[in-house]
Design a protein around this motif. Sequence first.
Motif, PDB file in Angstrom:
ATOM      1  N   ILE A  65       6.637  20.112  13.907  1.00  0.00           N
ATOM      2  CA  ILE A  65       5.630  19.284  13.235  1.00  0.00           C
ATOM      3  C   ILE A  65       6.252  18.524  12.065  1.00  0.00           C
ATOM      4  N   ASN A  66       7.048  19.224  11.256  1.00  0.00           N
ATOM      5  CA  ASN A  66       7.702  18.566  10.122  1.00  0.00           C
ATOM      6  C   ASN A  66       8.612  17.433  10.596  1.00  0.00           C
ATOM      7  N   PHE A  67       9.321  17.701  11.673  1.00  0.00           N
ATOM      8  CA  PHE A  67      10.189  16.668  12.254  1.00  0.00           C
ATOM      9  C   PHE A  67       9.368  15.456  12.681  1.00  0.00           C
ATOM     10  N   LYS A  68       8.284  15.702  13.405  1.00  0.00           N
ATOM     11  CA  LYS A  68       7.454  14.601  13.911  1.00  0.00           C
ATOM     12  C   LYS A  68       6.856  13.779  12.768  1.00  0.00           C
ATOM     13  N   LEU A  69       6.472  14.455  11.707  1.00  0.00           N
ATOM     14  CA  LEU A  69       5.920  13.747  10.551  1.00  0.00           C
ATOM     15  C   LEU A  69       6.954  12.788   9.952  1.00  0.00           C
ATOM     16  N   LYS A  70       8.193  13.261   9.818  1.00  0.00           N
ATOM     17  CA  LYS A  70       9.243  12.436   9.219  1.00  0.00           C
ATOM     18  C   LYS A  70       9.586  11.233  10.102  1.00  0.00           C
ATOM     19  N   VAL A  71       9.688  11.471  11.413  1.00  0.00           N
ATOM     20  CA  VAL A  71      10.017  10.376  12.326  1.00  0.00           C
ATOM     21  C   VAL A  71       8.865   9.371  12.387  1.00  0.00           C
ATOM     22  N   THR A  72       7.631   9.876  12.350  1.00  0.00           N
ATOM     23  CA  THR A  72       6.460   8.983  12.348  1.00  0.00           C
ATOM     24  C   THR A  72       6.489   8.078  11.131  1.00  0.00           C
ATOM     25  N   GLU A  73       6.825   8.631   9.962  1.00  0.00           N
ATOM     26  CA  GLU A  73       6.912   7.834   8.744  1.00  0.00           C
ATOM     27  C   GLU A  73       8.038   6.797   8.837  1.00  0.00           C
ATOM     28  N   ALA A  74       9.168   7.208   9.412  1.00  0.00           N
ATOM     29  CA  ALA A  74      10.289   6.275   9.565  1.00  0.00           C
ATOM     30  C   ALA A  74       9.897   5.092  10.441  1.00  0.00           C
ATOM     31  N   MET A  75       9.168   5.383  11.521  1.00  0.00           N
ATOM     32  CA  MET A  75       8.709   4.317  12.417  1.00  0.00           C
ATOM     33  C   MET A  75       7.712   3.417  11.700  1.00  0.00           C
ATOM     34  N   ALA A  76       6.837   4.022  10.899  1.00  0.00           N
ATOM     35  CA  ALA A  76       5.841   3.239  10.170  1.00  0.00           C
ATOM     36  C   ALA A  76       6.502   2.299   9.164  1.00  0.00           C
ATOM     37  N   GLU A  77       7.641   2.723   8.613  1.00  0.00           N
ATOM     38  CA  GLU A  77       8.361   1.886   7.659  1.00  0.00           C
ATOM     39  C   GLU A  77       9.248   0.851   8.347  1.00  0.00           C
ATOM     40  N   GLY A  78       9.308   0.901   9.681  1.00  0.00           N
ATOM     41  CA  GLY A  78      10.091  -0.085  10.423  1.00  0.00           C
ATOM     42  C   GLY A  78      11.579   0.164  10.424  1.00  0.00           C
ATOM     43  N   MET A  79      11.982   1.398  10.140  1.00  0.00           N
ATOM     44  CA  MET A  79      13.412   1.703  10.127  1.00  0.00           C
ATOM     45  C   MET A  79      14.064   1.487  11.488  1.00  0.00           C
ATOM     46  N   ASP A  80      13.290   1.669  12.560  1.00  0.00           N
ATOM     47  CA  ASP A  80      13.846   1.525  13.907  1.00  0.00           C
ATOM     48  C   ASP A  80      14.105   0.066  14.277  1.00  0.00           C
ATOM     49  N   THR A  81      13.639  -0.865  13.461  1.00  0.00           N
ATOM     50  CA  THR A  81      13.873  -2.289  13.733  1.00  0.00           C
ATOM     51  C   THR A  81      15.024  -2.847  12.908  1.00  0.00           C
ATOM     52  N   ALA A  82      15.584  -2.050  12.009  1.00  0.00           N
ATOM     53  CA  ALA A  82      16.676  -2.519  11.155  1.00  0.00           C
ATOM     54  C   ALA A  82      17.938  -2.746  11.981  1.00  0.00           C
ATOM     55  N   THR A  83      18.703  -3.743  11.617  1.00  0.00           N
ATOM     56  CA  THR A  83      19.910  -4.099  12.375  1.00  0.00           C
ATOM     57  C   THR A  83      20.915  -2.956  12.410  1.00  0.00           C
ATOM     58  N   ASN A  84      21.133  -2.296  11.260  1.00  0.00           N
ATOM     59  CA  ASN A  84      22.119  -1.213  11.241  1.00  0.00           C
ATOM     60  C   ASN A  84      21.691  -0.054  12.131  1.00  0.00           C
ATOM     61  N   PHE A  85      20.363   0.216  12.186  1.00  0.00           N
ATOM     62  CA  PHE A  85      19.868   1.262  13.078  1.00  0.00           C
ATOM     63  C   PHE A  85      20.101   0.873  14.531  1.00  0.00           C
ATOM     64  N   GLN A  86      19.757  -0.347  14.883  1.00  0.00           N
ATOM     65  CA  GLN A  86      19.910  -0.806  16.263  1.00  0.00           C
ATOM     66  C   GLN A  86      21.376  -0.752  16.689  1.00  0.00           C
ATOM     67  N   ASP A  87      22.265  -1.160  15.798  1.00  0.00           N
ATOM     68  CA  ASP A  87      23.695  -1.149  16.125  1.00  0.00           C
ATOM     69  C   ASP A  87      24.201   0.279  16.330  1.00  0.00           C
ATOM     70  N   GLU A  88      23.771   1.178  15.440  1.00  0.00           N
ATOM     71  CA  GLU A  88      24.229   2.562  15.551  1.00  0.00           C
ATOM     72  C   GLU A  88      23.714   3.219  16.827  1.00  0.00           C
ATOM     73  N   LEU A  89      22.437   3.005  17.138  1.00  0.00           N
ATOM     74  CA  LEU A  89      21.871   3.586  18.352  1.00  0.00           C
ATOM     75  C   LEU A  89      22.535   2.993  19.587  1.00  0.00           C
ATOM     76  N   ARG A  90      22.819   1.702  19.557  1.00  0.00           N
ATOM     77  CA  ARG A  90      23.474   1.058  20.693  1.00  0.00           C
ATOM     78  C   ARG A  90      24.851   1.687  20.945  1.00  0.00           C
TER      79      ARG A  90
END
Length: 651
Positions: A65-90
């Motif tokens: 649950i704690n994990f899901k809360l943190k990831v949900t907040e990260a998504m809400a802040e748009g961290m998954d759309t940041a260029t550095n995130f996209q490059d690292e995941l790629r």
Amino acid sequence: MKASIFISLFVLGANVLLAQESDALLMTVGDGQVMKSEFERIYRKNNPKGSDNETSIDEYLNLFINFKLKVTEAMAEGMDTATNFQDELRGYREQLAKPYLTDNEVTEKLIKEAYERSKWDLSVSHLLIKTDRYPKPQDTLIAYNKALSLYKQINGKHEAFDRVAQTAVNADTSGNTIKEDITFSALTLVYNFENAAYNAEVGTVTKPVRTRFGYHLIYVKDKRPAMGQVRVAHILVGVPKDASAEVIKGAKEKADVIYEAITKEEKDFGQMAKLHSSDGGSAQKGGVLPWFGTGRMVPEFEQGVVGLKNVGDVSEPVRTSYGWHIIKLLERKEMPDFEKVKPELKERIARDERSKISTSARIQEIKKEYAFEEYPKAYEPVKKLGDESIFTRKWSAEKAAKLKKPLFKLGDSTYTQMDFAAYVEHNQKPAPKNISVEKFMDMLYKDYVDETCLAYENERLEKKYPEFRDLVTEYHDGILLFEMMDKMVWSRAVKDSAGLESFYEKNKTNFMWQERMEASAYECENADVAKLLRATLKKNPSSAPATILEKVNGAGKGSVSLKDDGLFQKAEKPWMEKVKWAEGVSENIPSGEKILVVSVRKIHPPVPKSLKEAKGLVTAAYQDYLEKEWINALKEKYPVNVNREVLKTIQ
């Protein structure tokens, strides 16, 4: 690596939209849903049944649950759309996709083949008829015919190899015919050469073998158990190039004298190397050379090493082009078991040209799976549009603007003449030596087809392979988790000095010194000096240890030294068990052949550590506090509802 840090801790995350239709809803986190299959899969991945540290489902639920809360907040802040995130995941995804874009059976076969070949070293002579990397067809034919003619002259007789080869070298004034003697093992030479040599019988000559260097005739002289990795020391009695027979003889006589001194007079090898070796780089190290394997030294030197069976063996003088060597075997690494060396072999093969074999096999599988259909006649008009401007990067896809026919089909996609023209424009470059425009266009077209097949499969990996999809999602969520934890907890605790100090002031009693002893422990040479030391300490209880040492050592009854001095908590030093926890001077405490005397100056009551003294502990506690406060805020922001009935069905 950020993702791996948190995957190892939680290995959490999955895409709920891909859950099976029959899956039960386990919980909601804000507007997001978590299905039973997602939680169950992750729980079991981290807690295999029967494991010693298996966590209960209820305990793990809180982590999840704690994990899901943190990831949900990260998504809400748009961290998954940041260029550095996209490059690292790629980058992570590319690494994860590699096994799916090669033929694993072929790769496994190549790994086992390399392992078996690595057990043997080959000594060969080879004759090379050189060609350009991309030769014209007529040049290829000329080189092949020459190699074939020489092969026929040898007529399978190995004794004729040297004669025919040397005659061919002498006759070729262009320098394109080369004879060479080499010793090698697997994964050190180009694959075609290695294949031909390892598949030939000892004492035979291969038919012409094509590599990117040209055509080879290979005479296999010897096949022996692999030397492996060795570390040796050597003494070199150097011989200049073009030395006279008398100089060579004199060097040999000197080498013989050194060898006799080592083996019969038992002189130290290292010392003899320092005194007599001509190899300045190793002489001062006792002749010791770095670790090396087959093919790293001249063949005669390696042959001398092979003759040393046991560690410590010393060779008779060995002749090389550098002079005479006396070699001592220091260490040898035997061939590891297959499973132990397999990861290293797999990595080496991935960097080797033979990796193309498994990739090519996978491309053929993709073509078959997706019903690849090609239209060769449609390729010719595009090919004809190629010209020298490609080699100056000035070719434009606009030249093919009127060409719209399909070149090939793959699955539900069609790739047109114009698509390939765009690829040519993007990949045009200066020509490799002697390559024609037509040949270059053919190479680009093959690359285009191959890359298209791999890309087509790559785009479908998440749909075809649930385990791949889940792993990519774990990396996705792991990166987000790391970024959020760094932002809200780790870096914040380090940077927020005012908050850290305030937290310390409110919680300083959690960071206490125990009762401590302020003492000095002295080590005395004998009982007389211990007696004098004790009297001096009692007479001068407030004197510094340096003053006490000066007084006692100056008396001439023996020496005393300071072993320990400072503030000590209970059991911090071994001698504390034999000292009363009170001010005063101890009795004699045996300490090996010496005597220990301890002066206890003061007993300090328990007090809070200063912020500086407890900085690491306070920072860690402050991070825990920040994380708890943050999670409580997230629970307010994203209410969590768990279906306990569904939870009970998870075993």
